[in-house]
Design a protein around this motif. Structure first.
Motif, PDB file in Angstrom:
ATOM      1  N   ASN A 196       0.840  -1.192   0.000  1.00  0.00           N
ATOM      2  CA  ASN A 196       0.000   0.000   0.000  1.00  0.00           C
ATOM      3  C   ASN A 196       0.880   1.248   0.000  1.00  0.00           C
ATOM      4  N   GLU A 197       0.238   2.401   0.050  1.00  0.00           N
ATOM      5  CA  GLU A 197       0.975   3.665  -0.051  1.00  0.00           C
ATOM      6  C   GLU A 197       1.850   3.921   1.170  1.00  0.00           C
ATOM      7  N   LYS A 198       1.478   3.403   2.338  1.00  0.00           N
ATOM      8  CA  LYS A 198       2.313   3.588   3.530  1.00  0.00           C
ATOM      9  C   LYS A 198       3.623   2.831   3.388  1.00  0.00           C
ATOM     10  N   MET A 199       3.564   1.632   2.813  1.00  0.00           N
ATOM     11  CA  MET A 199       4.793   0.868   2.575  1.00  0.00           C
ATOM     12  C   MET A 199       5.697   1.583   1.582  1.00  0.00           C
ATOM     13  N   ARG A 200       5.073   2.176   0.573  1.00  0.00           N
ATOM     14  CA  ARG A 200       5.874   2.961  -0.377  1.00  0.00           C
ATOM     15  C   ARG A 200       6.567   4.118   0.339  1.00  0.00           C
ATOM     16  N   GLY A 201       5.860   4.828   1.215  1.00  0.00           N
ATOM     17  CA  GLY A 201       6.451   5.937   1.944  1.00  0.00           C
ATOM     18  C   GLY A 201       7.615   5.496   2.817  1.00  0.00           C
ATOM     19  N   ILE A 202       7.482   4.348   3.490  1.00  0.00           N
ATOM     20  CA  ILE A 202       8.574   3.821   4.322  1.00  0.00           C
ATOM     21  C   ILE A 202       9.797   3.513   3.462  1.00  0.00           C
ATOM     22  N   LEU A 203       9.558   2.909   2.277  1.00  0.00           N
ATOM     23  CA  LEU A 203      10.664   2.571   1.376  1.00  0.00           C
ATOM     24  C   LEU A 203      11.394   3.833   0.907  1.00  0.00           C
ATOM     25  N   ILE A 204      10.657   4.866   0.476  1.00  0.00           N
ATOM     26  CA  ILE A 204      11.289   6.093  -0.032  1.00  0.00           C
ATOM     27  C   ILE A 204      12.043   6.801   1.087  1.00  0.00           C
ATOM     28  N   ASP A 205      11.457   6.860   2.284  1.00  0.00           N
ATOM     29  CA  ASP A 205      12.131   7.508   3.412  1.00  0.00           C
ATOM     30  C   ASP A 205      13.440   6.804   3.750  1.00  0.00           C
ATOM     31  N   TRP A 206      13.438   5.460   3.678  1.00  0.00           N
ATOM     32  CA  TRP A 206      14.673   4.707   3.939  1.00  0.00           C
ATOM     33  C   TRP A 206      15.705   4.936   2.843  1.00  0.00           C
ATOM     34  N   LEU A 207      15.256   4.999   1.577  1.00  0.00           N
ATOM     35  CA  LEU A 207      16.190   5.214   0.473  1.00  0.00           C
ATOM     36  C   LEU A 207      16.814   6.619   0.534  1.00  0.00           C
ATOM     37  N   ILE A 208      16.096   7.599   1.053  1.00  0.00           N
ATOM     38  CA  ILE A 208      16.679   8.934   1.207  1.00  0.00           C
ATOM     39  C   ILE A 208      17.837   8.900   2.194  1.00  0.00           C
ATOM     40  N   LEU A 267      25.140  -3.004  -1.664  1.00  0.00           N
ATOM     41  CA  LEU A 267      23.682  -2.982  -1.572  1.00  0.00           C
ATOM     42  C   LEU A 267      23.163  -4.190  -0.797  1.00  0.00           C
ATOM     43  N   ILE A 268      23.850  -5.329  -0.909  1.00  0.00           N
ATOM     44  CA  ILE A 268      23.454  -6.521  -0.151  1.00  0.00           C
ATOM     45  C   ILE A 268      23.625  -6.274   1.347  1.00  0.00           C
ATOM     46  N   LEU A 269      24.735  -5.604   1.727  1.00  0.00           N
ATOM     47  CA  LEU A 269      24.964  -5.289   3.139  1.00  0.00           C
ATOM     48  C   LEU A 269      23.940  -4.294   3.656  1.00  0.00           C
ATOM     49  N   ILE A 270      23.569  -3.329   2.789  1.00  0.00           N
ATOM     50  CA  ILE A 270      22.575  -2.321   3.191  1.00  0.00           C
ATOM     51  C   ILE A 270      21.241  -2.994   3.486  1.00  0.00           C
ATOM     52  N   VAL A 330       8.275  11.508  -0.547  1.00  0.00           N
ATOM     53  CA  VAL A 330       7.820  10.455   0.356  1.00  0.00           C
ATOM     54  C   VAL A 330       6.305  10.317   0.314  1.00  0.00           C
ATOM     55  N   ASP A 331       5.595  11.425   0.147  1.00  0.00           N
ATOM     56  CA  ASP A 331       4.138  11.421   0.220  1.00  0.00           C
ATOM     57  C   ASP A 331       3.536  10.931  -1.092  1.00  0.00           C
ATOM     58  N   TYR A 332       2.704   9.896  -1.003  1.00  0.00           N
ATOM     59  CA  TYR A 332       2.081   9.303  -2.195  1.00  0.00           C
ATOM     60  C   TYR A 332       1.082  10.257  -2.858  1.00  0.00           C
ATOM     61  N   GLY A 333       0.449  11.107  -2.070  1.00  0.00           N
ATOM     62  CA  GLY A 333      -0.555  12.017  -2.616  1.00  0.00           C
ATOM     63  C   GLY A 333       0.001  13.071  -3.543  1.00  0.00           C
ATOM     64  N   MET A 334       1.311  13.311  -3.517  1.00  0.00           N
ATOM     65  CA  MET A 334       1.915  14.335  -4.376  1.00  0.00           C
ATOM     66  C   MET A 334       2.136  13.844  -5.806  1.00  0.00           C
ATOM     67  N   LYS A 393       6.608   8.442  12.028  1.00  0.00           N
ATOM     68  CA  LYS A 393       7.658   7.455  11.786  1.00  0.00           C
ATOM     69  C   LYS A 393       8.593   7.838  10.645  1.00  0.00           C
ATOM     70  N   LEU A 394       8.109   8.612   9.679  1.00  0.00           N
ATOM     71  CA  LEU A 394       8.914   8.946   8.496  1.00  0.00           C
ATOM     72  C   LEU A 394       9.595  10.292   8.708  1.00  0.00           C
ATOM     73  N   THR A 395      10.729  10.247   9.391  1.00  0.00           N
ATOM     74  CA  THR A 395      11.454  11.483   9.732  1.00  0.00           C
ATOM     75  C   THR A 395      12.842  11.531   9.091  1.00  0.00           C
ATOM     76  N   GLY A 396      13.071  10.671   8.115  1.00  0.00           N
ATOM     77  CA  GLY A 396      14.406  10.633   7.503  1.00  0.00           C
ATOM     78  C   GLY A 396      14.781  11.944   6.839  1.00  0.00           C
ATOM     79  N   VAL A 397      13.854  12.576   6.131  1.00  0.00           N
ATOM     80  CA  VAL A 397      14.146  13.845   5.456  1.00  0.00           C
ATOM     81  C   VAL A 397      14.407  14.937   6.481  1.00  0.00           C
TER      82      VAL A 397
END
Length: 419
Positions: A196-208, A267-270, A330-334, A393-397
């Protein structure tokens, strides 16, 4: 042929006194055509009450000596004529020979009979020209009013070959035409069955955060997010492979943008060894196949650099604008906004945050092609994201832009007056 030329020459010499030695030599030359065959003004029979495509000699005399034909009404010529009085004669533009021929023909007896007709034609011709010039000037005024030229922001980079000043406008015109191809449906997540969109947000926040730790280029982050969204919009993915999609998309973006690409083992270690080398390489083949190897898409980053230049930004404005637009990643609505609008709205929101009031000048509007009213909806959503950046929870940025390296841009007070 020789008798014909001599007879024509004899009649010409008898009708008009003509003392030019060149004309006499031409009359005796058997290789020359008859004067009336080439429609010379001397020796050719006059047709009464006939209108030719070119003005007659009498018209030329009445309109001004040396008027040899209709001159195109160019922008400069029309502006010059507009400043002259209505009864001012036209400037002579003919050659000396044309003037001499026109004067000679004007005094010919055959032209004396059609003086009245020539006068009428001259008046009609002048009125047609006045109407033509009026219409031309109206068209010029309409063009100038409809197309407002954007201020030049590239003159300072005229000596920088990397700025490609000669065709930078064409590049961004192409970006604007093709940016729809890089967009995805803002409702594509409804077709996913396991994420879902929350999982997408968690993934993008982690990738940042990963992007920040690896010290990669800004272009790489925006292309990574774009690859993820375009792939998820075309392929159904289970949640245990969502992180694999993310790191593989970053690997592809690095290969496209970076000079030094991270190795697969890093990337495997990450990923805490959740995937193998074979998994990453297989996912890489799958993604490029589904995207048809199309990595050249205009992301918001492309427009950010251009629009910041139009806004004459300093480092503070630049860092705050990038903080706001990374929150939007990070936000799916944008996803419902185009990349160029996201970039323009981020800069507008950052200007309002720094200045404390609405700030959007004409230069920014002309270069971004967005008015303040068009940006308002997107900007208000960005202000809301800014308000909640430090919470949840999404405070990476927020953590990234709270460091001194990024000017502590995240600690700026949001422009709540835009709400």
């Amino acid at each position: 042929m020789e008798n014909r030329v001599r007879s024509e020459s004899r009649s010409t010499m008898e009708g008009v006194k003509f003392g030019s030695e060149a004309a006499v030599a031409a009359a005796g030359n058997t290789n020359r055509r008859a004067l009336r065959d080439i429609k010379n003004i001397i020796g050719a029979p006059h047709q009464h009450l006939a209108v030719s495509k070119k003005p007659s000699a009498a018209d030329a005399k009445n309109q001004g000596a040396g008027f040899a034909g209709h001159r195109p009404v160019t922008r400069k010529f029309a502006a010059t004529l507009a400043t002259q009085p209505a009864n001012a004669p036209l400037a002579p533009i003919g050659s000396e020979r044309q003037k001499r021929n026109a004067e000679t023909a004007f005094h010919a007896p055959s032209d004396m009979e059609c003086t009245k007709v020539s006068d009428d034609l001259s008046v009609q011709h002048l009125s047609d020209m006045d109407e033509m010039m009026t219409n031309e000037l109206k068209e010029i005024d309409m063009e100038d009013s409809e197309e407002e030229v954007a201020p030049d922001i590239d003159s300072c980079d005229a000596g920088n070959s990397l700025a490609v000043v000669e065709y930078v406008d064409e590049i961004y015109s192409f970006y604007r035409r093709s940016e729809d191809l890089s967009c995805v449906s803002p409702s594509y997540m409804s077709h996913q069955t396991d994420i879902n969109e929350k999982m997408r947000g968690i993934l993008i926040d982690w990738l940042i955060e990963v992007h920040y730790k690896l010290e990669l280029l800004g272009e790489t982050l925006f292309l990574t997010v774009n690859i993820i969204d375009r792939y998820l919009a075309r392929e159904n993915v289970v949640r245990k492979k969502l992180q694999l999609v993310g790191v593989t998309a970053m690997l592809l973006a690095c290969k496209y943008e970076e000079v030094s690409v991270p190795v697969v083992e890093d990337l495997i270690l990450i990923c805490d060894r959740a995937y193998t080398r074979a998994d990453i390489l297989e996912m890489e083949r799958t993604i490029v196949d589904r995207l048809e190897f199309d990595m050249s898409v205009p992301t918001p980053y492309c427009f950010m650099r251009r629009f910041l230049k139009a806004a004459k930004s300093d480092k503070k404005l630049e860092l705050l604008a990038f903080f706001i637009i990374e929150l939007s990643l990070v936000d799916y609505g944008m996803l419902k906004f185009q990349p160029s609008m996201l970039a323009a709205a981020a800069i507008y929101t950052a200007q309002c945050t720094i200045n404390g009031f609405k700030s959007w000048n004409k230069c920014c509007e002309l270069h971004t092609k967005y008015s303040e009213e068009q940006l308002m909806d997107c900007s208000r959503m960005m202000v809301e994201l800014h308000q909640g950046a430090a919470h949840g929870k999404l405070t990476g940025v927020h953590r990234k832009y709270s460091t001194f390296k990024y000017g502590c841009a995240a600690k700026s007070e949001p422009a709540v007056f835009l709400l």
